[in-house]
Design an enzyme around this catalytic site. Structure first.
Site, mmCIF file in Angstrom:
data_model
loop_
_atom_site.group_PDB
_atom_site.id
_atom_site.type_symbol
_atom_site.label_atom_id
_atom_site.label_comp_id
_atom_site.label_asym_id
_atom_site.label_seq_id
_atom_site.Cartn_x
_atom_site.Cartn_y
_atom_site.Cartn_z
ATOM 1 N N SER A 189 0.763 -1.292 0.063
ATOM 2 C CA SER A 189 0.119 -0.016 0.096
ATOM 3 C C SER A 189 0.915 1.369 0.085
ATOM 4 C CB SER A 189 -0.826 0.044 1.322
ATOM 5 O OG SER A 189 -0.321 0.114 2.418
ATOM 6 N N LYS A 190 0.312 2.485 -0.030
ATOM 7 C CA LYS A 190 0.977 3.617 0.007
ATOM 8 C C LYS A 190 1.960 3.745 0.897
ATOM 9 C CE LYS A 190 -2.597 3.490 -1.790
ATOM 10 N NZ LYS A 190 -3.690 2.792 -1.153
#
Length: 490
Positions: free
Chosen positions: A246-247
């Site tokens: 994810s980010k």
RNA sequence: GGCCCCAUCGUCUAUCGGUUAGGACGACACCCUUUCAAGGUGUAGAGACGGGUUCGAUUCCCGUUGGGGCUACCA
């Protein structure tokens, strides 16, 4: 494998950039299609209007294009197939495979939370399937909103997955899922099946987060009387902490890596080795052609893999060092211009010189941008002296000055540019060092600071070649002035 | 909670029941050497646990543990 060439597809939803996981899925589909002479299609799953954006669609296209994953035929936009989705849903309704459900979303959530509070698992109780015909007609006539639910038959749904072998689900664990919303738009599983049938998809290769969707989709194929495709569920790609990428893990979009200075072939090479192995001992650095050749649809792994940026960088360095120098020029010249070092035209005007410079720098770089950074000293009018390097190599300005003066005088004695040869220069410098009574390193290291201002550079004689006779002498002279200043202020 | 998937060095992986469990990245050391890289050589480093099956399990089966996914009128 199917007898006729397979038809595969990549079906992203345009709710963001092209994620490395999505890119890997696209790549595997593409590789298999190219390897087998099959067809690789692209379908944009934009049925969720609230989350889909044109910007995302563009970003995904750009990401695929950058990687070189070209698709066949025209892009299918799922939203354009609404009428067929409805028609297929209607077919299911009239054939008795689906039924109307009048339960409202609020009622459903209420029952769901109640079930959870009671410690049980919620599943739809089919109450609307038990409504009698008169009641249904009455509600429909009254305009009561309804969704269409698929009536899951008894039994078990299983398939032979290309990567997992057999996977099966007891149908009792599958809810009567919604296929058409009350606004008559399709739910994911229904749209996917309707489209995959219409597109003639024969191999559905996707992330294994879709495994639990698969039995529902198989049931839909069967209810629609369509032949089943083969399924291949690829493992996920995780971040360094083992969690889904994810980010939080930094760069996750392929575009991020492009801007970080990663080469598309390196990215493709790296991604191909996540969740797939040709087996046995093999050279990991491979061209895209080589990957296509090796990718036969087997060797697909089941375990989720962790994305290792370090190895990606190494891989990139390998590709950078091996690719044709003209390709490096094409890639990097615009970056030189952007960095204000030189224009593309200026660089191509002295292409041989530029290529030599690139040859020297690329082996010392892992990311494309590092070439530009390292090249800065060769384009500056005046050398910027790195304080740390100066402190270390010019500790004794007086002694260094004497050496530099000796260097300059020797170099100036070389009248002809033709004699500006690395081997000759090396011989000359070594002789000079010897006559000064110092080791070669004691002369060459301070000289490196004089020429490029930093302590890391290509071989000093290559540097002199890149700088040229006049440039080299000018920099040595500049260093002499600087050294005198240092002595004066000391 | 329920269902499903997964499990070899820190990471990516090889191994089609019998291997000193191999390679790559990373780490460390050394070599090369004018620096930095690149390259070369070497070192450390793994079968989650417990039961079976078998003459023999990393490999086959079961369980446990751990991780992941799904569980929407999202995709």
């Amino acid at each position: 494998m199917t007898a006729s060439p397979p038809r595969l597809r990549f079906a992203p939803s345009p709710t963001g950039f092209l994620h490395v996981g999505g890119a890997r899925t696209a790549l595997f589909n593409w590789l298999l299609a190219r390897r087998t002479g099959g067809t690789f299609l692209l379908r944009v799953e934009d049925t969720d209007k609230s989350r889909s954006t044109d910007e995302s669609t563009r970003a995904i296209f750009e990401g695929l294009q950058w990687l070189g994953l070209d698709w066949d035929e025209t892009v299918v936009f799922q939203g354009a197939n609404l009428e067929r989705h409805r028609a297929d849903a209607a077919t299911l309704l009239t054939s008795g495979k689906a039924y109307r459900c009048f339960c409202t979303p609020d009622e459903l959530t209420q029952r769901r939370t109640a079930a959870e509070a009671a410690g049980g698992a919620f599943s739809y109780d089919r109450r609307c399937d038990r409504l009698d015909t008169a009641e249904i007609d009455h509600r429909v006539a009254a305009g009561t909103p309804f969704v269409l639910r698929f009536r899951v038959p008894n039994g078990e749904t299983a398939w032979h997955d290309l990567v997992h072998e057999r996977i099966s689900f007891p149908n009792k664990d599958i809810d009567d899922f919604v296929i058409l919303r009350s606004d008559a738009t399709p739910i994911y599983n229904h749209a996917v099946v309707s489209d995959d049938i219409a597109m003639g998809i024969t191999i559905v290769m996707r992330g294994d987060d879709h495994i639990s969707n698969t039995p529902k989709q198989i049931l839909l194929y069967e209810a629609l009387g369509a032949p089943l495709p083969q399924f291949a569920h690829l493992p996920m790609i995780h971040g360094t902490d083992g969690k889904k990428l994810s980010k939080r893990h930094g760069a996750t979009a392929v575009g991020d890596y492009q801007h970080l200075g990663i080469l598309a072939p390196a990215m493709v090479n790296f991604l191909a080795l996540m969740g797939w192995s040709p087996g046995g001992d093999f050279e990991e650095v491979m061209t895209i052609d080589r990957l296509v050749h090796a990718f036969k649809g087997d060797g697909l792994l089941r375990k989720a893999s962790v994305f290792d940026p370090k190895k990606l960088e190494w891989m990139n360095g390998q590709h950078l060092a091996k690719m044709p120098i003209a390709d490096v020029e094409a890639l990097v010249a615009p970056l030189f211009e952007k960095a204000g070092l030189a224009t593309v035209a200026q660089l191509s005007a002295r292409r041989d010189w530029f290529h030599h410079l690139l040859e020297q720098l690329r082996v010392r770089s892992r990311l494309v941008d590092e070439i530009v950074t390292q090249a800065a000293p060769y384009f500056a009018d005046a050398v910027t002296y790195d304080p740390d390097a100066v402190a270390k190599q010019w500790k004794d300005p007086g002694a260094v000055l004497a050496l530099m003066t000796g260097v300059r005088e020797s170099l100036e004695s070389l009248e002809s540019h033709a004699s500006w040869d690395p081997l000759l220069l090396e011989e000359m410098m070594r002789t000079l060092a010897e006559s000064k009574g110092v080791g070669a390193g004691k002369l060459l290291q301070p000289l490196r600071i004089a020429l490029v201002g930093v302590s890391a550079s290509p071989g000093i004689f290559d540097v002199m070649l890149i700088l040229g006779r006049d440039g080299t002498i000018a920099r040595v002279a500049a260093a002499e002035r600087r050294l005198r200043e240092m002595m004066a202020s000391a």
